[in-house]
Write an enzyme that holds these catalytic residues in place. Structure first.
Site, PDB file in Angstrom:
ATOM      1  N   SER A   1      -7.659 -14.625  83.954  1.00 42.33           N
ATOM      2  CA  SER A   1      -8.955 -13.997  83.643  1.00 42.33           C
ATOM      3  C   SER A   1      -8.728 -12.923  82.597  1.00 42.33           C
ATOM      4  O   SER A   1      -7.589 -12.510  82.361  1.00 42.33           O
ATOM      5  CB  SER A   1      -9.538 -13.346  84.895  1.00 42.33           C
ATOM      6  OG  SER A   1      -8.808 -12.171  85.206  1.00 42.33           O
ATOM      7  N   ASP A   2      -9.764 -12.444  81.966  1.00 40.49           N
ATOM      8  CA  ASP A   2      -9.606 -11.249  81.149  1.00 40.49           C
ATOM      9  C   ASP A   2      -9.626 -10.044  82.113  1.00 40.49           C
ATOM     10  O   ASP A   2      -9.946 -10.176  83.303  1.00 40.49           O
ATOM     11  CB  ASP A   2     -10.700 -11.148  80.076  1.00 40.49           C
ATOM     12  CG  ASP A   2     -10.222 -10.286  78.895  1.00 40.49           C
ATOM     13  OD1 ASP A   2      -9.355  -9.425  79.100  1.00 40.49           O
ATOM     14  OD2 ASP A   2     -10.741 -10.457  77.772  1.00 40.49           O
ATOM     15  N   ALA A   3      -9.277  -8.873  81.576  1.00 39.99           N
ATOM     16  CA  ALA A   3      -9.108  -7.696  82.427  1.00 39.99           C
ATOM     17  C   ALA A   3     -10.380  -7.404  83.221  1.00 39.99           C
ATOM     18  O   ALA A   3     -11.456  -7.256  82.635  1.00 39.99           O
ATOM     19  CB  ALA A   3      -8.736  -6.493  81.567  1.00 39.99           C
TER      20      ALA A   3
END
Ligand code: NOJ
Length: 735
Positions: free
Chosen positions: A288-290
């Site tokens: 996932s992105d942050a």
């Protein structure tokens, strides 16, 4: 990423010995958190560094003094699969805990944002893409991989391959620009450079293609914003860079923050499972992105953290970046039957594949002699490559009256605060550089032997110093003005609605011009700016972007003529703000812009870009002639003659475009289909040829089906997307 049978067997044997907690641990990425009076997660610190809230110096100080929690106990307990960081000794320490003290000894995969170089920073991607040099793309990626590995990083959150048409979006700086063909070639070269073909060599890393997908189409160019598009647009413009990267064997992908047609990419089963994994064949994993899994609650697509985690895991999100949601909720979700063991096993299998393929089990540590070597400085050759990449990325936009190259005897007044700031040469997402390696424009011009006096005068922020301005115009024979944006004005969370020069820079240019002295304007920026006024009034415009650690030397090389500029724009420049998005390959409208009022245009702005994609001048000139199109069984052979009509040698980037004239869906007015860098001595003429495979002349329809439709095609070859020769051919795809 090629997996041998032996590697696959190793993965299965580890998987068979893992507990559920350990499996979920592999799906969990931790960032060191700063503790003790400064409670900010590492990922946010990185963002603060990127968006300018923290300077490099402040960041380094903080990292060396602040107490950090590296989650050692959790690593020891097998509850962490990945961490972020770029400190090689810390990497070795944490790796030792994972390998020698955890039950199964599974090494960590250490990731970091190495977007355009680590210690040796190269030009930002939008600049480098303008070199149209696949070999260079690969070489700079490989050097970045080598430096990463020497710093304990085995996973680069790169390449960023979001096609983007709207330069209000600050992240256009991180990617290869507006074009899907160039972007796909860029993606392939970057994957080759980062990953190589020998997984166990210590010089390569796993690539992480991002941001999957459509992030570059965020509405209004506003970061993190919603994205809606028809399937044909998704398949023809936004997916191909990822398809190309997967074909090249990219090991991992990062999901984008945005929703696509209502479903955030983070929990988008269709995008992650059906397309990326099933159709494109991703062998490794998706991260996932942050914080993005938690943001699904804020998106309003998940009721709470647990629901977000369940949706993400079931959609095929293999690793959670930084929220702990998998760690805190997945076990119960499995016990409750909301997530199956197959889903967990698939995710862990994918993560283990990458670790095994990288050779992390055999080589988990950075050798001490390698760490020490980098402590002494970057290896010989790294700065040279950065300088070469920078030279190849400078775009000459305008050179009226032959002011450039500069006369070597001229007294130069250099103005603009950007000219003397090491913080500004590297651009957004550059985090491993050292001050001593950076060459500012002021330093570079002095190195070149020019007689330079420096007057800061004005910059993107702050006021205008009239005294310095007066001295600059009084003392110099020629004025070189460095203007543009600070690093913090592009990159993540740096969308801008006004793309004209910020601060009082235009006023400074007006005053310099009024002095009557020749003015050379050099731009440092992370996106196409709106330069209508500048293009009309200033005699010379040089687009120098943020070129990396050797920026100053490379700019001086071009200004003095030691290097003849050759780069072209990887993204169109608008004349004014309201023209965004502006890009060359727009679909044909029923009423193309024309003289009549009732055509697709603005009343108060040009319909076309000020400087289009593929545009860029040189100190010499080129003439194209004799376009020939030959039909072979499975391809078109297109040849054209190019003559260097000027008085010095140069490299021309010749471009091939096509237009599908009538099809079952509206097609772009032009599509790039090939490019070549052609070196020509003064007066030399060469015939070059392109092969255009017929299978690459089709398009995807709204069912995602690839179609090759017989009919008339226009073929264009020339020096930019606007300035081309044209021919036509009827092509039949039936065999
Ligand atoms: C957020 C950014 O969108 C992404 O590109 C980056 O890799 C991660 N943070 C990690 O720093």
């Amino acid at each position: 990423m090629k997996l041998t049978e032996e590697m696959k067997a190793k993965v299965e044997s580890i998987l068979a010995r893992m507990t559920l907690e350990e499996k979920i641990g592999q799906m969990n990425q931790e960032s060191p958190s700063i503790v003790g009076g400064f409670d900010v997660p590492f990922s946010e610190l990185i963002e603060m560094l990127t968006d300018g809230r923290l300077s490099q110096e402040e960041f380094e100080k903080l990292m060396s003094t602040a107490k950090q929690d590296f989650h050692e106990d959790e690593i020891r307990a097998g509850l962490v699969g990945s961490v972020m960081g770029n400190d090689p000794r810390k990497a070795n320490e944490l790796q030792k805990i994972a390998v020698e003290e955890s039950r199964l000894g599974i090494p960590l995969i250490i990731g970091f944002d190495v977007i355009h170089g680590l210690r040796s920073v190269f030009p930002i991607a939008i600049a480098e893409a303008g070199s149209f040099d696949d070999a260079l793309f690969e070489e700079t990626a490989h050097m970045a991989a080598k430096e990463s590995r020497a710093h304990g990083i085995s996973w680069n959150f790169a390449p960023m391959i979001d096609v983007a048409h709207d330069s209000r979006w600050g992240r256009v700086s991180e990617g290869p620009g507006e074009d899907v063909f160039l972007g796909s070639r860029f993606a392939r070269a970057k994957i080759r450079g980062l990953q190589g073909d020998t997984s166990s060599e210590q010089n390569y890393v796993a690539a992480c293609t991002k941001h999957y997908v459509g992030y570059g189409a965020c509405e209004g160019g506003r970061d993190y914003n919603t994205v809606s598009m028809a399937p044909n647009q998704l398949f023809n413009t936004y997916l191909p860079t990822f398809r190309a990267a997967m074909e090249e064997g990219a090991a991992t992908a990062m999901a984008a923050f945005n929703d696509l047609n209502g479903v955030p990419c983070t929990v988008n089963r269709y995008l992650l499972r059906d397309i990326l994994k099933e159709s494109f064949g991703l062998q490794g994993f998706v991260v996932s992105d942050a914080n993005a899994i938690r943001e699904c609650v804020i998106h309003g697509i998940a009721a709470d953290d647990e629901d977000a985690g369940v949706q993400a895991a079931n959609a095929g999100m293999d690793m959670d970046m930084g929220t702990h949601i998998y760690k805190d909720h997945l076990k119960k979700a499995v016990e409750d039957g909301k997530v199956s063991m197959e889903v967990i096993d698939e995710a862990v299998r994918r993560i283990l594949r990458v670790k095994v393929w990288l050779g992390l089990f055999e080589h988990p540590y950075v050798p001490e002699d390698v760490i020490e070597a980098y402590e002494k400085g970057i290896p010989a050759g790294h700065a040279q490559l950065s300088r070469k990449a920078a030279q190849e990325s400078v775009v000459l936009l305008k050179n009226e009256g032959g002011i450039l190259p500069l006369d070597s005897a001229a007294k130069v007044s250099l103005v603009g605060t950007l000219a003397d700031s090491v913080d500004e040469v590297t651009g957004a997402w550059a985090m491993g550089w050292k001050k001593e390696d950076c060459v500012t424009i002021l330093a570079g011009m002095k190195n070149s032997g020019l007689d330079v006096a420096y007057y800061p005068c004005a910059g993107p922020e702050g006021g205008l110093n009239e005294d310095e301005l007066e001295a600059a115009t009084a003392n110099g024979d020629v004025i070189v003005a460095i203007v543009g944006e600070t690093t913090a004005m592009s990159g993540e969370a740096s969308s801008r609605a006004d793309l004209t020069l910020p601060g009082r820079q235009k006023e400074m240019l007006e005053k310099l011009l009024a002095s009557g002295k020749p003015v050379v304007t050099v731009l440092m920026n992370g996106r196409p700016l709106a330069l209508g006024w500048e293009a009309e009034h200033l005699p010379v415009l040089v687009e120098a972007w943020h070129l990396g650690i050797q920026m100053g030397n490379a700019v001086a090389d071009v200004l003095t003529g030691a290097v003849n500029p050759s780069a072209k724009l990887a993204s169109s420049f608008p004349a004014g703000n309201g023209q965004c998005p502006v890009y060359y390959s727009h679909p044909s409208t029923g009423r193309p812009a024309g003289k009549s009022k009732f055509t697709s245009k603005y009343l108060d702005a040009p319909a076309e870009a000020l400087f289009p994609f593929g545009y860029g001048l040189s100190y010499t000139t080129y003439e194209y002639s004799d376009l020939k199109i030959d039909e072979k069984e499975d391809c078109l052979k297109i040849s054209v003659r190019i003559r260097n009509t000027g008085s010095r040698a140069g490299t021309e980037i010749a471009q091939l475009y096509m237009q599908d004239v009538a099809a079952s869906l509206v097609r772009p007015v032009k599509e790039l289909k090939g490019y070549q860098r052609v070196f020509l001595e003064a007066g030399e003429e060469k015939e070059i040829s392109f092969g255009l495979p017929k299978k690459e002349m089709g398009f995807y329809d709204n069912d995602g089906k690839y179609r090759l439709e017989d009919g008339l095609f226009r073929i264009y070859a020339g020096t930019s997307s606007r300035d081309v020769l044209c021919g036509e051919i009827f092509v039949s795809f039936k065999v």
